[in-house]
Write a protein that holds these residues in place. Structure first.
Motif, PDB file in Angstrom:
ATOM      1  N   LEU A 202     -72.715  34.418   6.312  1.00  0.00           N
ATOM      2  CA  LEU A 202     -72.793  33.037   5.843  1.00  0.00           C
ATOM      3  C   LEU A 202     -73.043  32.993   4.343  1.00  0.00           C
TER       4      LEU A 202
ATOM      5  N   GLU B 161     -73.906  23.330   1.886  1.00  0.00           N
ATOM      6  CA  GLU B 161     -74.027  23.164   3.337  1.00  0.00           C
ATOM      7  C   GLU B 161     -74.146  24.507   4.034  1.00  0.00           C
ATOM      8  N   VAL B 162     -73.279  25.457   3.623  1.00  0.00           N
ATOM      9  CA  VAL B 162     -73.310  26.771   4.279  1.00  0.00           C
ATOM     10  C   VAL B 162     -74.634  27.467   3.989  1.00  0.00           C
ATOM     11  N   TYR B 163     -75.111  27.330   2.778  1.00  0.00           N
ATOM     12  CA  TYR B 163     -76.400  27.954   2.460  1.00  0.00           C
ATOM     13  C   TYR B 163     -77.515  27.354   3.314  1.00  0.00           C
ATOM     14  N   HIS B 164     -77.450  26.052   3.512  1.00  0.00           N
ATOM     15  CA  HIS B 164     -78.475  25.435   4.358  1.00  0.00           C
ATOM     16  C   HIS B 164     -78.415  26.008   5.764  1.00  0.00           C
ATOM     17  N   GLU B 165     -77.181  26.218   6.229  1.00  0.00           N
ATOM     18  CA  GLU B 165     -77.012  26.792   7.565  1.00  0.00           C
ATOM     19  C   GLU B 165     -77.619  28.199   7.609  1.00  0.00           C
TER      20      GLU B 165
ATOM     21  N   THR C 212     -76.669  36.304   8.792  1.00  0.00           N
ATOM     22  CA  THR C 212     -76.859  35.485   7.582  1.00  0.00           C
ATOM     23  C   THR C 212     -76.040  36.039   6.436  1.00  0.00           C
TER      24      THR C 212
ATOM     25  N   SER D 183     -74.174  35.265  14.154  1.00  0.00           N
ATOM     26  CA  SER D 183     -75.596  35.149  13.855  1.00  0.00           C
ATOM     27  C   SER D 183     -75.992  35.879  12.578  1.00  0.00           C
TER      28      SER D 183
ATOM     29  N   ARG E 145     -81.265  28.186   7.839  1.00  0.00           N
ATOM     30  CA  ARG E 145     -81.810  27.917   9.171  1.00  0.00           C
ATOM     31  C   ARG E 145     -81.964  29.211   9.953  1.00  0.00           C
TER      32      ARG E 145
END
Lengths: 583, 517
Positions: free
Chosen positions: B102, B120-124, B99, B97, B127
Motif C-alpha cells: 500500500l 487516501e491510500v496512506y490512510h488505508e 502495508t 494485508s 489503518r
C-alpha cells in the motif's frame, strides 16, 4: 578525503594474485577463510552462484589454485566455516545455507543436511485438499475455495495451492491427481547465516549456527544435535546479520531487514530489543569493536552504538557494493572495508578514510583474514567474475590523517575572471572624458527613435496598413504566402475572422501592383462569408512579366463593399523570378 | 523435520535423486530467490535483478509477490510510474494485508501527482499499521503539496514523535517557511541540528534563516559549522562569504568563493559577490567583468544591476552607470536608493532637471536612509536652493534621530557625518536659521575646522558626491548590523569596499534559501 588518494594503495598492499576469469559469482556472505585440512594453512571457501540458476558450486582455493569443487543443489545464500565439535584434529565444518536447508561439509565432503522446520499450514487449506483427495469436490470448486481462503487467511497458502491457482482450467484435474496424495508443506528459505560461539569465546570453540529466514524468523541451532535452541521473530525478512557474544552467556544479534530497518536481538527476548530506522536500505552491516557500521544505498556509511544510537554519518563518492570487516588482532587494528561501484575499495577506521584501493572491476565480495599462512590477506571477487588476492604489507602504519581535513582542493584553483581588452579600457577612458556628450547624444537618439516609431504607428493605424484590422465590426487577420520559383507564383491569402461570434460578409480583395512587372489572374476577388475562428485560404496566380530579375511589392487590400478605405492592407515582397516568362 | 538419516552416506546428489522418486515433483518454493533479488536490488544492479525476477516469475507463474514488488520499484526508478503502479496494485491483490504494498502504491500515486488519491491510500495503510514514521511523513508531504499546511504540520509532527528523521525535520521546516512562520521554522531546524549536529543542510538552512532575521552572530556560527563538516557546501559558502565581505575580509571570502565557483560555476549571486569582492579590493575592471557575467547569467536581477551602476559611478563612467541604474529601476521601481544613485549619475551628466526629479522620487520612496536626504540637500545647495536644502537637511536629522532612538549604539559612517557637518555649517552660515540641535552623530566627532569654503562655493564636488553616495551604502549596512559586529566594521580598510557588498549581501540570501522553501 584529500591526501590519501595521492599515495593511493601502492604503498600498503602487495598484489598477490589476480585471475580476471575465475568465473566467481558470489557475495561477501558466501566467502570464508578456514583451515579446512587442519594443517595450519587457511583455504578460501567460496559459494559460487554459477549462472544464477544453474552451475552452483562450492569451491575451495588453496594458494592461487582451485583445490576442489562440489556441486550445490540450490543457490547458496550464505556460507560459514565453524567448529561443530571438540574432536581432534580441529577441523572446521563448512555450512552452506541454500533454500530451506543447511548442507554441512567436513573434509570437503558432504556430511549432513539439515532442513528447517516447515511452517504452519493453513488448516482450511488442509481441509479443502483433504476433501479433494477423497473426491468430494471437483477441481473447479477447489480452486474457488482456495481463492477465497487466500483473500482472507492470516496464514498464507502453500506452494501447491498457489501453483494450482495459477493454472489454466484444463490442467487442474491432472494437477490434483498428481499432488493430492502428498501432505501439504510450507517451507521457508534461509536468507542469511552466521555463527555464534556456544559457551567460550575461544577462537576454536564450538559454535551454534544462527539462521535468518524468509519467514522473518531467526533460529539458533545447536550444531551437535541440530535442534533449535532459540527462535526469535522479526517484523521483516532479515538480509544481513552480525552476531557477537556467546549463546550460554550473553549475545547480541544485529539484523538488517528487508524493510530497511536494523533490529538488535538479545538473549533474553524473542523480540527485537532496539530498532534503527534507516533513511535507505542497508547494503552492508559490519561490527567494529562495539559499534555497528552500516552502509546504505544513499551512498552513506553510518555508525551506530550497539543500542542503536546514531553516532556519525559520512557520504561516500559512489554506491556501496559490499562491506567486510578488517580485523588484525596481532596489531590491534579494526576497520571496515567498503567496496564501491566506482571500482574502489575504501578502508575506514570509524569515520576516517585510511586507504583507497583501486580495482580493475567493481568488487562484489570482500573477505579479509588469514589465507595460507599470511595473516593480512584481502580477498575480493569482482562483478566480471575475477578473483583478487592482496596482502597487507607488514610495515604499513595506518594513521588518522583525515580527522582534520585541510581546505578543499578547489580553494587553490584560480578564478576564471573574464579578461578585458585594451579596447575596453580605451572606451572607458573615452567615456570618462566625454560622458556628458555621450549621454546627451544617446538621449537625443532615443527620443528620435521613439518619435519615428510613434509616427509610423500612427500612420499605419490611420491608413489601415496593418495586416490586422482592429475595427470592432470587422476584426480580421490576414497573412500571405507566395509559392513557386517564377515566373508563375501562387499567392495564397489566409483570412481569419477574429471576432468572438459574429460572421463577416460582403468582403472583397483587390491588389495594387506595377502592371509592367506583374500580371495577376484575378485582380478582384470576393470573399465568402467568414465564420469566426476559421482560416479561409484565398488563392490566385501571379505571373512575372519581366525577365530582368526585378522585384516589386504587391499590395493586398481587403475591402468592404460600399466603402472606399480598405479594412486592412498587406505588403508582399515578391521573390525574384527564376524562370523566363513565355510570351 | 530434519532429515535425520545417518549423514555420511547421504551425498547431496543422492538426496536429489531420492526426492525425484515420488510421482509428484517437488514444487520450488515461491520465495526461494527473494534474497537474491533483494541483494541485487540494493546494489543497484537492476539489469541482473530484472533477469532474476523474470526467471522467478516464470518459475512461479507470476505468483511471487516480492519479485513483482521489486520489478515495480525498478520500473518506478526508470520513470515508468504508471506501469509500476499497475504492478504494485497486482501485488496488493496477491497480498492484501501488506502495508508495504500500500505504501508503494501511494508513493507511485504521489509521484504521478495524484496527491489526494495518495493520501487516501496512506490512510488505508495507516489503518493496517499505526505508528509508522514513513506513513506519517509521506502524508505530511502530500498535504504540503496540496497546500494544506495545517494537516501537513500535524502529520509531520506525528512522524517526528514516532521516529526522528532528518527528512521530516527538513519537510516540517519547509512547511513553516512556506506558511510564513519563520520563528517556528527556526525552532524546527534548531531541533534538527540538535538531533543530527553534522547535517550540513540543516546547519546552512538555519544559518540562512538567522541571516534573514539579521542575527549575524548566530548565522555565522551555524554557517561555519556547516562549512566545517562540508567545506564544499555551496549555500553555506555563499552566505558565509557575504558575511565576510560585510566585514571587509575580502581575501578570505574570495577563498571560499573559489570553492563554490568550482562546484557551481554558473551561479549569478556567486559572481555578483565575487565582483563586489574585487570592488572592495579596488580592482574595478575585474569587478565589472564579474558583475557583467552575473548580469549575463541573470539579466533580470536588479541587485546585480545596482552593483554595476555603483561600480561604474566609482569608475566615473556616468553614462554607463545611468543605463545600469535605469535598468535596475525598471525591474525594481520601489527603492529610494536606486533613484538616489540615478540622480548622482544624472548630476554628473549635467542633467539637472532629471536629476532633481530622480531625487524627488528617491525622497518620496525612501523611509529611513538619511543619506538620500543628505545627497539631495547637497545637490540643492550646490544649485543655490538653500531653503529646500535646509528642508532636506532637517529631514535627514529626523531620520538620524529615529535611527538612533531605535538602536542605542549605532554608528554612522564617518564620511556621512563629516559631510553632514560641513553642510550644516554651510547652511547655518548662509541662512541664519537656528540649528539648535546638532545631530548626535556630530557630537561623537570632534568638530571639524571651520568651513574653509565660502558658502557660495559649491560644497560637494563630483568626488564628494560620489563619496557621500558610497557612504550611503555603507551606512545602510550599518543599520543592518547588530552592535557586536559593527565594531569590526570600522576596522575595515576603506569604506568604499563596503559599499559594494552591501547590495551583494542581500543578493545571496534570496538566491540560496530557495531550495529550503
Amino acid at each position: 578525503m584529500t591526501s590519501v588518494e595521492s599515495g593511493g594503495d601502492g604503498g600498503k598492499w602487495l598484489d598477490a594474485h589476480y585471475d580476471p576469469v575465475a568465473g566467481l559469482y558470489t557475495f561477501s556472505s558466501c566467502v570464508d577463510l578456514a583451515d579446512l585440512s587442519g594443517d595450519g594453512e587457511n583455504r578460501l571457501v567460496v559459494g559460487d552462484l554459477g549462472t544464477g540458476s544453474s552451475g552452483m558450486k562450492l569451491k575451495v582455493y588453496r594458494g592461487t589454485a582451485l583445490m576442489s569443487e562440489n556441486t550445490l543443489l540450490d543457490l547458496p545464500a550464505g556460507l560459514v566455516a565453524f567448529f561443530m565439535d571438540l574432536h581432534e584434529p580441529r577441523i572446521p565444518t563448512t555450512a552452506v545455507a541454500s533454500g530451506p536447508c543447511i548442507y554441512l561439509y567436513k573434509n570437503l565432503r558432504p556430511y549432513f543436511k539439515f532442513t528447517l522446520p516447515s511452517l504452519e499450514v493453513n488448516t482450511l487449506e488442509q481441509d479443502v485438499w483433504q476433501q479433494a483427495r477423497e473426491g468430494q469436490i471437483d477441481p473447479l470448486t477447489l480452486k474457488e475455495m482456495l481463492e477465497s481462503i487466500r483473500k482472507k487467511a492470516d496464514v498464507p497458502l502453500s506452494v501447491r495451492s498457489l501453483r494450482f491457482l495459477s493454472l489454466e482450467t484444463d490442467g487442474l484435474d491432472e494437477f490434483v491427481q498428481l499432488h493430492k496424495q502428498q501432505p501439504i508443506r510450507r517451507q521457508t528459505v534461509i536468507t542469511c547465516i552466521d555463527t555464534l560461539k556456544k559457551s567460550t569465546a575461544d577462537e576454536d570453540g564450538v559454535s551454534c549456527l544462527v539462521v535468518g529466514t524468509e519467514s522473518s524468523d531467526v533460529f539458533i541451532l545447536d550444531s551437535k544435535a541440530f535442534i533449535i535452541l532459540s527462535k526469535m521473530s522479526l517484523p521483516a525478512p532479515p538480509t544481513m546479520m552480525d552476531v557477537t557474544g556467546q549463546f550460554d552467556v550473553e549475545f547480541r544479534i544485529t539484523v538488517a531487514c528487508r524493510n530497511g530497518n536494523i533490529y538488535i536481538l538479545r538473549r533474553e527476548s524473542d523480540k527485537p530489543k532496539y530498532c534503527v530506522e534507516l533513511p535507505s536500505h542497508p547494503v552492508g552491516l559490519v561490527r567494529v569493536g562495539k559499534n555497528v557500521l552500516v552502509g546504505c544505498t544513499d551512498e552513506s556509511l553510518q555508525g551506530f552504538t550497539q543500542k542503536g544510537k546514531k553516532l556519525w554519518k559520512i557520504v561516500l563518492p559512489a554506491p556501496i557494493t559490499t562491506m567486510a570487516p578488517m580485523d588484525l588482532p596481532t596489531r590491534g587494528f579494526q576497520g571496515v572495508l567498503v567496496g564501491l561501484a566506482n571500482c574502489e575499495v575504501h578502508l575506514y577506521r570509524d569515520k576516517n578514510l585510511l586507504s583507497t584501493i583501486k580495482t580493475p572491476d567493481v568488487v562484489t565480495s570482500i573477505c579479509f583474514g588469514r589465507y595460507g599462512r599470511e595473516d593480512g590477506t584481502l580477498i575480493m571477487t569482482t562483478k566480471g567474475g575475477g578473483l583478487m588476492v592482496k596482502i597487507l604489507k607488514r610495515t604499513v602504519v595506518f594513521d588518522d590523517r583525515d580527522s582534520a581535513p585541510g581546505p578543499p582542493l578547489a580553494q587553490s584553483i584560480r578564478l576564471n575572471v573574464p579578461k578585458k581588452t585594451k579596447l575596453y579600457v580605451d572606451q572607458t577612458l573615452r567615456e570618462r572624458e566625454s560622458g556628458v556628450a555621450m549621454h546627451r547624444a544617446f538621449q537625443m537618439d532615443l527620443s528620435r527613435v521613439r518619435l519615428a516609431a510613434a509616427k509610423a504607428y500612427v500612420k499605419a493605424l490611420e491608413s489601415s496598413l496593418t495586416p490586422m484590422s482592429a475595427s470592432l465590426s470587422e476584426p480580421l487577420k490576414m497573412n500571405a504566402v507566395v509559392q513557386g520559383l517564377g515566373p508563375s507564383f501562387k499567392l495564397t491569402l489566409h483570412v481569419q475572422n477574429t471576432a468572438a461570434c459574429r460572421p463577416v460578409m460582403n468582403l472583397a480583395i483587390s491588389f495594387l501592383y506595377d502592371e509592367n512587372l506583374y500580371r495577376i489572374r484575378d485582380p478582384y476577388m470576393r470573399i465568402p462569408l467568414l465564420v469566426p475562428g476559421l482560416i479561409y485560404p484565398v488563392g490566385t496566380f501571379v505571373d512575372c512579366t519581366n525577365d530582368k530579375g526585378i522585384t516589386d511589392i504587391i499590395k493586398v487590400f481587403v475591402l468592404h463593399e460600399g466603402r472606399s478605405s480598405p479594412l486592412l492592407t498587406a505588403h508582399i515582397n515578391m521573390p525574384v523570378s527564376e524562370g523566363l516568362a513565355l510570351s | 523435520m530434519a532429515d535425520e538419516e545417518k549423514p555420511a552416506e547421504l551425498s547431496a546428489s543422492g538426496e536429489a535423486k531420492k526426492r525425484r522418486a515420488p510421482k509428484a515433483p517437488e514444487l520450488p518454493i515461491v520465495e526461494r530467490r527473494n534474497w537474491l533479488i533483494h541483494q541485487h536490488y540494493i546494489r543497484k544492479d537492476y539489469e541482473t535483478c530484472k533477469v532474476i525476477i523474470k526467471t522467478q516469475l516464470q518459475e512461479t507463474n507470476g505468483m511471487c509477490e516480492y519479485a513483482i514488488y521489486v520489478q515495480a520499484l525498478i520500473l518506478r526508478l526508470e520513470g515508468r510510474i504508471q506501469e509500476s503502479l499497475e504492478l504494485l496494485q497486482s501485488c496488493a491483490i496477491l497480498n492484501p494485508s501488506s502495508t508495504d504494498n500500500l505504501k508503494q502504491v501511494a508513493r507511485s500515486l504521489f509521484l504521478l501527482g495524484k496527491h489526494k488519491a495518495a493520501i487516501e491510500v496512506y490512510h488505508e495503510a495507516a489503518r493496517l499499521c499505526d505508528k509508522d514514521w514513513e506513513i506519517s511523513h509521506n502524508l505530511g508531504v502530500c498535504f504540503f503539496f496540496i497546500k494544506d499546511f495545517k494537516n501537513a504540520e500535524e502529520h509531520l509532527n506525528t512522524a517526528l514523535q514516532i521516529n526522528k528523521h532528518d527528512k521530516t525535520f527538513m519537510m516540517l521546516g519547509k512547511v513553516h517557511l512556506v506558511a510564513g512562520e519563520t520563528d517556528k521554522a527556526i525552532e524546527v531546524f534548531k531541533r534538527a541540528v540538535e538531533f543530527s549536529p553534522e547535517n550540513t543542510d540543516h546547519l546552512s538552512t538555519l544559518g540562512l534563516l538567522y541571516l534573514q532575521l539579521r542575527k549575524y552572530q548566530k548565522a555565522f556560527e551555524h554557517l561555519g559549522n556547516a562549512l566545517t563538516f562540508d567545506p564544499n557546501n555551496y549555500k553555506a559558502i555563499l552566505a558565509a562569504g557575504s558575511m565576510m565581505q560585510t566585514h571587509g575580509d575580502f581575501d578570505v571570502a574570495m577563498n571560499k568563493y573559489r570553492v563554490a565557483a568550482c562546484a557551481v560555476p554558473e551561479s549569478p549571486p556567486l559572481w555578483n559577490n565575487i565582483g563586489m569582492c574585487f570592488f572592495g579590493k579596488k580592482k574595478y575592471v575585474a569587478a565589472i567583468s564579474c558583475l557583467k557575467r552575473a548580469n549575463y547569467l541573470s539579466p533580470f536581477d536588479w541587485k546585480v544591476l545596482y552593483n554595476l551602476g555603483l561600480v561604474h559611478l566609482t569608475m566615473q563612467q556616468y553614462a554607463s552607470a545611468f543605463h545600469f541604474l535605469s535598468a535596475a529601476i525598471s525591474l525594481n521601481p520601489r527603492m529610494g536608493e536606486l533613484y538616489m544613485l540615478l540622480a548622482v549619475a544624472l548630476t554628473n551628466l549635467e542633467d539637472v532637471e532629471n536629476s532633481t526629479r530622480a531625487y524627488e522620487q528617491a525622497v518620496n520612496l525612501d523611509e529611513s536612509n538619511p543619506l538620500v536626504n543628505l545627497n539631495f540637500a547637497i545637490f540643492l545647495y550646490n544649485h543655490g536652493d538653500k531653503t529646500a536644502a535646509l528642508d532636506q537637511y532637517q529631514e535627514m536629522q529626523r531620520k538620524v534621530n529615529i535611527l538612533q532612538d531605535s538602536s542605542s549604539n549605532l554608528e554612522f559612517d564617518p564620511e556621512l557625518m563629516d559631510m553632514a557637518q560641513k553642510l550644516g555649517a554651510a547652511l547655518q552660515v548662509g541662512e541664519s536659521l537656528q540649528w539648535t540641535k546638532p545631530g548626535k552623530d556630530s557630537k561623537s566627532k570632534p568638530h571639524s575646522a571651520t568651513l574653509a569654503k565660502s558658502p557660495s562655493a559649491p560644497l560637494g564636488t563630483n568626488q564628494a558626491l560620489g563619496q557621500a553616495m558610497s557612504s550611503a551604502a555603507s551606512y545602510n549596512k550599518n543599520i543592518q548590523l547588530p552592535a557586536g559586529v559593527s565594531k569590526s566594521l570600522f576596522a575595515a580598510p576603506d569604506p568604499e569596499a563596503e559599499v559594494g557588498n552591501d547590495p551583494g549581501l542581500p543578493a545571496d540570501p534570496p538566491g540560496s534559501p530557495q531550495p529550503a522553501v
